[in-house]
Motif scaffolding. Structure first.
Motif, mmCIF file in Angstrom:
data_model
loop_
_atom_site.group_PDB
_atom_site.id
_atom_site.type_symbol
_atom_site.label_atom_id
_atom_site.label_comp_id
_atom_site.label_asym_id
_atom_site.label_seq_id
_atom_site.Cartn_x
_atom_site.Cartn_y
_atom_site.Cartn_z
ATOM 1 N N ALA A 140 -25.948 45.400 40.855
ATOM 2 C CA ALA A 140 -25.116 44.670 41.799
ATOM 3 C C ALA A 140 -25.718 43.334 41.873
ATOM 4 C CB ALA A 140 -25.512 45.468 43.190
ATOM 5 N N VAL A 141 -27.084 43.216 41.772
ATOM 6 C CA VAL A 141 -27.402 41.772 41.777
ATOM 7 C C VAL A 141 -26.807 40.800 40.605
ATOM 8 C CG1 VAL A 141 -29.359 40.296 41.520
ATOM 9 C CG2 VAL A 141 -29.518 42.125 42.997
ATOM 10 N N LEU A 142 -26.781 41.462 39.238
ATOM 11 C CA LEU A 142 -26.357 40.881 38.182
ATOM 12 C C LEU A 142 -24.880 40.351 38.319
ATOM 13 C CD1 LEU A 142 -28.052 42.619 35.310
ATOM 14 C CD2 LEU A 142 -28.504 40.335 35.908
ATOM 15 N N ARG A 143 -24.300 41.344 39.117
ATOM 16 C CA ARG A 143 -22.687 41.100 38.974
ATOM 17 C C ARG A 143 -22.283 39.791 39.739
ATOM 18 N NH1 ARG A 143 -19.748 47.016 39.348
ATOM 19 N NH2 ARG A 143 -20.532 47.751 37.383
ATOM 20 N N GLN A 144 -23.297 39.615 40.628
ATOM 21 C CA GLN A 144 -22.969 38.302 41.624
ATOM 22 C C GLN A 144 -23.812 37.064 41.218
ATOM 23 O OE1 GLN A 144 -23.098 39.887 46.063
ATOM 24 N NE2 GLN A 144 -23.707 41.615 45.193
ATOM 25 N N LEU A 145 -24.388 36.946 40.114
ATOM 26 C CA LEU A 145 -24.809 35.622 39.475
ATOM 27 C C LEU A 145 -23.907 34.801 38.825
ATOM 28 C CD1 LEU A 145 -28.327 37.059 38.355
ATOM 29 C CD2 LEU A 145 -27.629 35.993 40.523
ATOM 30 N N LYS A 146 -22.641 34.685 39.513
ATOM 31 C CA LYS A 146 -21.656 33.921 38.767
ATOM 32 C C LYS A 146 -22.005 32.342 38.784
ATOM 33 C CE LYS A 146 -17.910 37.131 39.278
ATOM 34 N NZ LYS A 146 -16.362 37.178 39.951
#
Length: 300
Positions: free
Chosen positions: A251-257
């Protein structure tokens, strides 16, 4: 009878057929574990991660709606190493990594990150920001007398000015650590989010804090699989209880745009201690998430 077994894909990461080191994203294995301090076995990590990645080849990412296997992606096999010699191996890793643009390295122990950062910063001509998932700070000056063991890569990376410690954030930290080591790390300007910090927060808030620390600088992602709790990643050399759940890391990685990544590694998968490939699958999934993030256009 000569056909591949049912459901099998080539033994590369995500079964990709590309071998061109000039591809936009290049996967390479770094099968070394002579600098480990508890239990060895991560030299077998690259092969296990590649095998587990077969689970991720049957569709698009469910949020970014891209298929990482269809990207400009190559798997060039494993780097050559110097048997039993840490410093010579680091030099060889650096030399091989220096010829690659956007490298995704499958470890192997965490000591490889020092060589990868040396190669990356020479190519960029500047230090990079760092997003570091781990149970351990890895800023010990030595590990049991060994200067370049897997617990010291970021001590050297900071001292060699490979990373900007004011743009460095560590996520999931929870292991025993000497206060002097933690004090040295914090005094350099490193931001530390302990596993307890993450559990008490939300993935969105953690991702926002990472983006705040990194800013607009080019960033490297180093993901030690022991950032995850041993319930989700038992196959590692130095497991520490109380870690992140797989879903939290995803979930954290998916939001590191907002972060402009220029390379990554996933390290410390030790298949001899794994159960039903869950650690290798977790590592493969973190790489898949990274590639999906890249495919969404976030890193450009």
């Amino acid at each position: 009878m000569a056909a591949p077994p049912t459901y099998a894909v080539p033994s590369t990461f995500l079964g990709v057929s590309g071998r061109d080191p000039s591809a936009e994203y290049v996967v390479a294995g770094v099968p070394i574990d002579i600098g480990t301090t508890n239990r060895a076995g991560s030299r077998e990590g690259p092969a296990a991660i590649r095998r587990a990645s077969r689970m991720l080849t049957d569709g698009d990412h469910p949020e970014h709606w891209v298929d990482p296997a269809r990207a400009s992606l190559a798997d060039i096999g494993d780097f050559a190493l110097a048997l039993g010699d840490i410093q010579a191996s680091l030099a060889m890793i650096e030399a091989q990594a220096s010829a690659i643009g956007h490298l995704i390295a499958l470890g192997g122990e965490h000591g490889i990150t020092l060589a990868l950062l040396r190669a990356l910063t020479k190519r960029l001509g500047r230090p990079v920001a760092l997003v570091h998932f781990d149970a351990h700070v890895d800023t010990w000056p030595t590990n049991f007398g060994q200067t370049y063991a897997h617990g010291s890569p970021f001590y050297h990376a900071i001292n060699e000015r490979l990373v900007d410690p004011r743009r460095m954030i560590q996520v999931g930290i929870r292991s025993p650590v000497e206060k002097a080591v933690m004090d040295w790390t914090l005094a350099r300007g490193v931001t530390v989010l302990s596993a307890q910090n993450v559990h008490a927060s939300t993935p969105a808030a953690v991702a926002a804090r990472i983006a705040e620390v990194i800013g607009s600088e080019p960033a490297y992602l180093s993901f030690d699989i022991d950032a995850l709790d041993p319930a989700f990643a038992p196959g590692t050399g130095t497991p520490e209880v109380g870690g992140l759940a797989s879903w939290q890391a995803q979930a954290v990685l998916r939001q590191l745009k907002a972060v402009r990544f220029v390379g990554m590694d996933v390290v410390e998968v030790a298949p001899p201690f794994d159960v039903a490939e869950i650690t290798a699958l977790a590592a493969a999934t973190m790489v898949w998430e990274y590639l999906a993030l890249a495919g969404s256009g976030a890193m450009r």
